[in-house]
Design a protein around this motif. Structure first.
Motif, short mmCIF file in Angstrom:
data_model
loop_
_atom_site.label_atom_id
_atom_site.label_comp_id
_atom_site.label_asym_id
_atom_site.label_seq_id
_atom_site.Cartn_x
_atom_site.Cartn_y
_atom_site.Cartn_z
N PHE A 98 -0.13 16.44 -40.13
CA PHE A 98 0.11 17.73 -40.29
C PHE A 98 -0.27 18.39 -41.66
O PHE A 98 -0.70 19.34 -41.98
CB PHE A 98 1.34 18.25 -39.55
N TRP A 99 0.45 17.40 -42.72
CA TRP A 99 0.54 18.05 -44.06
C TRP A 99 -0.30 17.32 -45.05
O TRP A 99 -0.29 17.59 -46.16
CB TRP A 99 1.87 18.02 -44.54
N GLY A 100 -1.14 16.35 -44.53
CA GLY A 100 -2.09 15.42 -45.36
C GLY A 100 -3.69 15.86 -45.21
O GLY A 100 -4.23 15.30 -45.84
N ALA A 213 14.43 23.26 -30.79
CA ALA A 213 13.85 22.22 -31.81
C ALA A 213 12.37 21.70 -31.20
O ALA A 213 11.45 21.43 -31.98
CB ALA A 213 14.41 21.13 -32.06
N ALA A 214 12.28 21.37 -29.92
CA ALA A 214 11.11 20.80 -29.17
C ALA A 214 10.18 21.86 -29.15
O ALA A 214 8.83 21.80 -29.55
CB ALA A 214 11.69 20.60 -27.95
N LEU A 215 10.37 23.17 -29.01
CA LEU A 215 9.70 24.41 -29.09
C LEU A 215 8.76 24.53 -30.35
O LEU A 215 7.70 24.89 -30.67
CB LEU A 215 10.32 25.62 -28.60
N ALA A 216 9.68 24.42 -31.60
CA ALA A 216 9.22 24.62 -33.02
C ALA A 216 8.14 23.41 -33.17
O ALA A 216 6.91 23.76 -33.72
CB ALA A 216 10.37 24.50 -33.85
N ILE A 217 8.37 22.26 -32.57
CA ILE A 217 7.20 21.10 -32.76
C ILE A 217 6.13 21.43 -32.07
O ILE A 217 4.98 21.30 -32.45
CB ILE A 217 7.99 19.78 -32.50
N ALA A 218 6.40 21.85 -30.75
CA ALA A 218 5.26 22.23 -29.98
C ALA A 218 4.41 23.18 -30.59
O ALA A 218 3.09 23.18 -30.55
CB ALA A 218 5.74 22.67 -28.65
N LEU A 219 4.96 24.45 -31.11
CA LEU A 219 4.28 25.63 -31.75
C LEU A 219 3.56 25.14 -33.08
O LEU A 219 2.26 25.40 -33.23
CB LEU A 219 5.16 26.66 -32.00
N LEU A 220 4.02 24.11 -33.75
CA LEU A 220 3.69 23.78 -34.87
C LEU A 220 2.34 22.91 -34.75
O LEU A 220 1.36 22.78 -35.20
CB LEU A 220 4.52 22.83 -35.69
N ALA A 221 2.41 21.81 -33.53
CA ALA A 221 1.29 21.12 -33.13
C ALA A 221 0.09 21.96 -32.68
O ALA A 221 -0.91 21.57 -32.85
CB ALA A 221 1.72 20.32 -32.15
N GLY A 227 -3.03 21.14 -29.84
CA GLY A 227 -2.63 20.43 -28.73
C GLY A 227 -1.45 19.43 -28.82
O GLY A 227 -1.08 19.35 -30.08
N GLN A 228 -1.25 18.46 -28.04
CA GLN A 228 -0.22 17.47 -28.08
C GLN A 228 -0.88 16.11 -28.02
O GLN A 228 -1.80 15.95 -27.49
CB GLN A 228 0.84 17.54 -27.09
N THR A 229 -0.08 15.08 -28.52
CA THR A 229 -0.54 13.77 -28.73
C THR A 229 0.73 12.93 -28.51
O THR A 229 2.06 13.55 -28.49
CB THR A 229 -1.02 13.11 -29.78
N GLY A 230 0.65 11.68 -28.21
CA GLY A 230 1.94 10.89 -28.14
C GLY A 230 2.80 10.83 -29.37
O GLY A 230 4.13 11.03 -29.28
N ASP A 231 2.07 11.06 -30.51
CA ASP A 231 2.88 11.17 -31.66
C ASP A 231 3.63 12.50 -31.73
O ASP A 231 4.63 12.66 -32.27
CB ASP A 231 1.99 11.10 -33.01
N VAL A 232 2.96 13.48 -31.30
CA VAL A 232 3.81 14.76 -31.20
C VAL A 232 4.92 14.87 -30.23
O VAL A 232 6.08 15.17 -30.64
CB VAL A 232 2.77 15.90 -30.94
N LEU A 233 4.74 13.96 -29.32
CA LEU A 233 6.04 14.17 -28.18
C LEU A 233 6.99 13.25 -28.94
O LEU A 233 8.34 13.37 -28.68
CB LEU A 233 5.43 13.05 -27.07
N GLY A 234 6.71 12.09 -29.73
CA GLY A 234 7.81 11.25 -30.56
C GLY A 234 8.48 12.09 -31.54
O GLY A 234 9.36 12.05 -31.47
N ALA A 235 7.52 12.93 -32.08
CA ALA A 235 8.23 13.86 -33.22
C ALA A 235 9.19 14.83 -32.59
O ALA A 235 10.37 15.04 -32.97
CB ALA A 235 7.14 14.39 -33.95
N ALA A 236 9.06 15.41 -31.33
CA ALA A 236 9.56 16.19 -30.78
C ALA A 236 10.92 15.65 -30.28
O ALA A 236 11.96 16.12 -30.23
CB ALA A 236 8.93 16.85 -29.49
N GLN A 237 10.96 14.40 -29.81
CA GLN A 237 12.13 13.65 -29.38
C GLN A 237 12.98 13.29 -30.54
O GLN A 237 14.30 13.60 -30.66
CB GLN A 237 11.60 12.25 -28.83
N GLN A 238 12.48 13.03 -31.92
CA GLN A 238 13.19 12.93 -32.60
C GLN A 238 14.03 14.07 -33.39
O GLN A 238 15.14 13.89 -33.42
CB GLN A 238 12.38 12.17 -34.09
#
Length: 252
Positions: A98-100, A213-221, A227-238
């Motif tokens: 996201f930031w790279g 927190a999960a909504l913030a990750i979803a909106l950022l993604a 959209g979402q990927t498995g990495d996005v889901l992992g980040a949302a979980q963390q």
């Protein structure tokens, strides 16, 4: 419950366990994973098991006389071992991607790269320290916060899967598929029930903070890669798990 219904529940739990853990579960036929999207309702139940193992590890460490900080570290280590650190890996990949880069396609390329960058390292260190510190503060009072955090954070993942399109045409999330709204609501309901049962009224605050927190990750993604990927889901979980543990630290 009919025998076929009971076998379906067991099969879904089995599929969810294979997808979310590295436990040595017996081999499943490939056809069992045709229902992978429908089996996401069981994610929070897998979280209960992961949190319970972490909680028991930490509790045993405290019983043996280890300090709170060491017990918390061992509890987190046990959870990482069981899950294969797949959610931590997702958090690092998301931050690197996201930031790279500026272009969504390049961000997805970075997220797929097995190497870890500065953003990923910083994310793991900061989030890891927050989880460790929060858990060290509440573990002496019992394993309930850890079980609630592990279950509810995984209960939020199916909602992101249902609401957001896939950002790429392959990958783990793509292979699982998009669950229906009813399945996602059931997963969230199970996660919230576990939080309320284990945390009482504090569970309400935990649910609100974790959902935010999960909504913030979803909106950022959505903004970064569409959209979402498995990495996005992992980040949302963390991030949502961290929010729950911090909430427990503040209120318990």
């Amino acid at each position: 419950m009919r025998k076929s219904d009971a076998s379906g529940v067991v099969r879904d739990l089995w599929v969810a366990g294979v997808l979310l853990t590295r436990l040595p579960l017996p081999h499943l036929p490939a056809a069992a994973f045709d229902r992978a999207a429908q089996a996401v309702w069981a994610y929070p139940l897998i979280g209960v098991a992961v949190g319970a193992v972490g909680g028991m590890t930490g509790t045993l460490a405290l019983f043996l006389g280890l300090p709170d900080a060491a017990a918390a570290a061992l509890a987190l280590a046990a959870m990482m071992l069981i899950s294969g650190a797949m959610h931590e890996d997702g958090l690092a990949d998301v931050c690197d991607g996201f930031w790279g880069a500026m272009a969504p396609a390049r961000r997805l390329e970075i997220m797929r790269d097995s190497h870890i960058g500065t953003y990923g390292v910083l994310a793991l260190v900061i989030v890891g320290l927050l989880r460790w510190t929060a858990l060290g503060a509440v573990l002496a009072g019992g394993m309930a916060p850890l079980i609630a955090a592990a279950a509810l954070s995984r209960g939020l993942m199916p909602g992101i899967m249902a609401l957001m399109p896939h950002a790429r045409r392959d990958g783990l999330s793509q292979s699982v598929g998009r669950p229906g709204a009813g399945v996602a609501v059931l997963a969230f309901g199970i996660g919230t029930a576990v939080a309320l049962i284990t945390l009482g009224w504090v569970g309400i605050a935990a649910i609100l903070c974790a959902s935010g927190a999960a909504l913030a990750i979803a909106l950022l993604a959505h903004r970064k890669i569409g959209g979402q990927t498995g990495d996005v889901l992992g980040a949302a979980q963390q991030i949502s798990e961290t929010a729950i543990l911090l909430t427990c630290t503040a209120l318990l």
